[in-house]
Enzyme design. Structure first.
Site, PDB file in Angstrom:
ATOM      1  N   ARG A  82       0.576  -1.572  -0.084  1.00 21.78           N
ATOM      2  CA  ARG A  82       0.279   0.101  -0.039  1.00 21.78           C
ATOM      3  C   ARG A  82       0.937   1.027   0.215  1.00 21.78           C
ATOM      4  O   ARG A  82       1.009   2.594  -0.861  1.00 21.78           O
ATOM      5  CB  ARG A  82      -0.697  -0.104   1.151  1.00 21.78           C
ATOM      6  CG  ARG A  82      -1.919   1.052   1.471  1.00 21.78           C
ATOM      7  CD  ARG A  82      -3.453   0.897   2.242  1.00 21.78           C
ATOM      8  NE  ARG A  82      -2.270   1.060   3.378  1.00 21.78           N
ATOM      9  CZ  ARG A  82      -3.293   0.842   4.396  1.00 21.78           C
ATOM     10  NH1 ARG A  82      -4.504   0.486   4.687  1.00 21.78           N
ATOM     11  NH2 ARG A  82      -2.379   0.535   5.780  1.00 21.78           N
ATOM     12  N   LYS A 184      -2.967   6.200   1.272  1.00 17.76           N
ATOM     13  CA  LYS A 184      -2.529   6.615   2.993  1.00 17.76           C
ATOM     14  C   LYS A 184      -1.721   7.912   2.451  1.00 17.76           C
ATOM     15  O   LYS A 184      -0.545   8.288   2.963  1.00 17.76           O
ATOM     16  CB  LYS A 184      -2.029   5.574   3.815  1.00 17.76           C
ATOM     17  CG  LYS A 184      -2.202   5.806   5.156  1.00 17.76           C
ATOM     18  CD  LYS A 184      -1.824   3.925   5.651  1.00 17.76           C
ATOM     19  CE  LYS A 184      -2.440   4.567   7.582  1.00 17.76           C
ATOM     20  NZ  LYS A 184      -3.393   5.334   7.666  1.00 17.76           N
ATOM     21  N   GLU A 220     -16.344   5.862   4.463  1.00 16.67           N
ATOM     22  CA  GLU A 220     -15.356   6.122   5.648  1.00 16.67           C
ATOM     23  C   GLU A 220     -15.761   6.299   7.254  1.00 16.67           C
ATOM     24  O   GLU A 220     -16.252   7.790   7.134  1.00 16.67           O
ATOM     25  CB  GLU A 220     -14.195   4.871   5.554  1.00 16.67           C
ATOM     26  CG  GLU A 220     -13.085   6.278   4.893  1.00 16.67           C
ATOM     27  CD  GLU A 220     -11.800   5.602   4.423  1.00 16.67           C
ATOM     28  OE1 GLU A 220     -11.764   4.979   5.532  1.00 16.67           O
ATOM     29  OE2 GLU A 220     -11.502   5.847   3.327  1.00 16.67           O
TER      30      GLU A 220
HETATM   31  N1  PLP Z   1      -9.552   4.021   7.089  1.00 19.32           N
HETATM   32  C1  PLP Z   1      -8.330   5.121   6.844  1.00 19.32           C
HETATM   33  C2  PLP Z   1      -8.601   6.949   6.354  1.00 19.32           C
HETATM   34  C3  PLP Z   1      -7.689   4.837   8.087  1.00 19.32           C
HETATM   35  O1  PLP Z   1      -6.725   6.090   8.477  1.00 19.32           O
HETATM   36  C4  PLP Z   1      -6.957   4.090   7.820  1.00 19.32           C
HETATM   37  C5  PLP Z   1      -6.315   3.190   9.888  1.00 19.32           C
HETATM   38  O2  PLP Z   1      -4.811   2.595   8.928  1.00 19.32           O
HETATM   39  C6  PLP Z   1      -7.717   2.391   7.731  1.00 19.32           C
HETATM   40  C7  PLP Z   1      -8.868   3.076   7.280  1.00 19.32           C
HETATM   41  C8  PLP Z   1      -7.758   0.962   8.840  1.00 19.32           C
HETATM   42  O3  PLP Z   1      -6.840   0.594   7.134  1.00 19.32           O
HETATM   43  P1  PLP Z   1      -5.542  -0.547   8.117  1.00 19.32           P
HETATM   44  O4  PLP Z   1      -6.977  -1.472   8.351  1.00 19.32           O
HETATM   45  O5  PLP Z   1      -4.798  -0.761   6.846  1.00 19.32           O
HETATM   46  O6  PLP Z   1      -5.059  -0.352   9.166  1.00 19.32           O
HETATM   47  C1  COI Z   2      -4.455   2.955  12.240  1.00 19.17           C
HETATM   48  O1  COI Z   2      -4.698   2.306  12.447  1.00 19.17           O
HETATM   49  O2  COI Z   2      -3.233   2.781  11.356  1.00 19.17           O
HETATM   50  C2  COI Z   2      -4.126   4.248  11.445  1.00 19.17           C
HETATM   51  O3  COI Z   2      -3.529   5.544  10.312  1.00 19.17           O
HETATM   52  C3  COI Z   2      -5.494   5.248  11.168  1.00 19.17           C
HETATM   53  C4  COI Z   2      -4.948   6.503  12.242  1.00 19.17           C
HETATM   54  C5  COI Z   2      -6.325   7.367  13.104  1.00 19.17           C
HETATM   55  C6  COI Z   2      -4.119   6.160  13.376  1.00 19.17           C
END
Ligand code: PLP
Ligand code: COI
Length: 345
Positions: A82, A184, A220
């Site tokens: 990612r 991200k 989301e």
């Molecule tokens: N959506 C957003 C906006 C986020 O910041 C995060 C955090 O990483 C997620 C979703 C969840 O992603 P992941 O499960 O890869 O941590």
């Molecule tokens: C994560 O879950 O890793 C994120 O980056 C989300 C953030 C709101 C801490």
């Protein structure tokens, strides 16, 4: 060396510096060898690209101490890939996936005394970040970058841990249609800061963002993807028409757990705000959020209350939570390749 003395069960989601971080710099078209360092500081010139045109992306993953005394991470290969997607979209150089994985291993092993003990409820949050250090003044990508990984022990993202939270439907947008919502990038979070400060002032734990194009579909929250449970016990996962939802690794894993391990019916499809009242459970999922249950959504004063209530997680989300965290902490056998072992605790 010995485990650090922290009140592990009572730490929140804040930055506690650990002893070591990993740093590699990109210059003259290539990454240097990288090193583990104790220096928390970054010295930038005033014309660095990150300061002006927000050329920055990051990742988030966790290290866990397992039941049998190992330190592991969960699907770090997906964070590596990612980050490659985020960097490509922002015209930043690619930090190779194999080097990403090796850097995660090195920095976690160096900080192993900071990995919270099994069963404490805390974990070691790992934050890879890449940003433009090189000079720009016209709008263009910089020539120099830094890739860095630091770690910090964390507890639950939402106060109250696994207690259901109340969220609101936001009037702000998190991401533009076909913009950067699917990567991200720090700029997405800058977009959401005013909205989260306002939501907190109003007593809500998070914002639910709708699609910016039609303001009809659920996307989301500021820091997590969303899952719903139907009356029949199936899982419904919102999809974006406009590619503006972050592809959460936690959500993709939950879908697989639901389908292949718990044998639930899973639908991944656009979800209208108007149909949310038909669901019986809702959760926010992400590395930081794990799976946080939502008890209520406030839509401009109208409350959508889930049957699971405000006291505890609903039964389907609880099963997903127990299976996912069981895999992460080594008490449940997960799919091949999900657990990446780093060292002995
Ligand atoms: N959506 C957003 C906006 C986020 O910041 C995060 C955090 O990483 C997620 C979703 C969840 O992603 P992941 O499960 O890869 O941590
Ligand atoms: C994560 O879950 O890793 C994120 O980056 C989300 C953030 C709101 C801490």
């Amino acid at each position: 060396m010995a485990k650090k003395e922290l009140d592990w069960s009572n730490i929140g989601f804040t930055y506690i510096p650990t002893d070591y971080r990993y740093v590699s710099n990109f210059k003259d078209g290539k990454w240097d060898d990288g090193e583990i360092t104790t220096d928390t500081r970054v010295v930038l010139s005033e014309d660095s690209g990150v300061l002006h045109y927000a050329q920055e992306c990051f990742e988030g993953l966790k290290a866990y101490e397992t039941k049998d005394g190992k330190i592991v991470t969960f699907r770090p290969d997906l964070n590596a890939s990612r980050m490659l997607d985020s960097a490509a979209r922002l015209e930043m150089p690619q930090f190779p996936a194999d080097r990403f994985l090796k850097a995660v291993e090195e920095v976690v092993a160096a900080n192993k005394d900071w990995v919270p003990p099994y069963g404490s409820g805390a974990t070691l949050y790992i934050r890879p970040v890449m940003f433009a250090t090189g000079n720009v003044i016209g709008v263009k990508p910089a020539d120099e970058y830094q890739f860095r990984i630091f770690c910090t022990p964390v507890g639950p993202y939402f106060k109250g841990g696994a207690k259901p939270i109340v969220v609101k439907i936001s009037d702000f947008d998190r991401a533009a249609p076909h913009g950067t919502g699917n990567i991200k990038a720090g700029l997405n979070y800058a977009m959401s800061l005013h909205a989260i400060v306002k939501a907190h002032e109003e007593g809500f734990a998070e914002n639910v963002y709708l699609d910016a194009e039609s303001r009809t579909y659920i996307e989301e929250t500021g820091g997590a993807n969303i899952i719903f449970v139907t009356k029949e016990g199936g899982l419904v996962v919102p999809q974006s028409h406009t590619d503006s939802i972050l592809p959460s690794i936690t959500r993709r894993s939950i879908v697989q757990v639901a389908r292949d391990i718990l044998h639930l019916n899973v639908e991944e499809r656009p979800v209208k705000l108007s149909e949310v009242e038909n669901f019986v459970e809702m959760g926010l999922c992400g590395t930081a959020a794990v799976i946080s249950p939502v008890g209520k959504i406030n839509d401009h004063g109208k409350e959508i209350c889930f049957a699971s209530g405000m006291d505890e997680m609903g039964p389907v989300i609880k099963k997903l939570y127990d299976t996912l965290t069981g895999i992460q902490m080594g008490s449940v056998e997960g799919p091949e390749g999900w657990i990446h072992e780093i060292c002995e605790a």
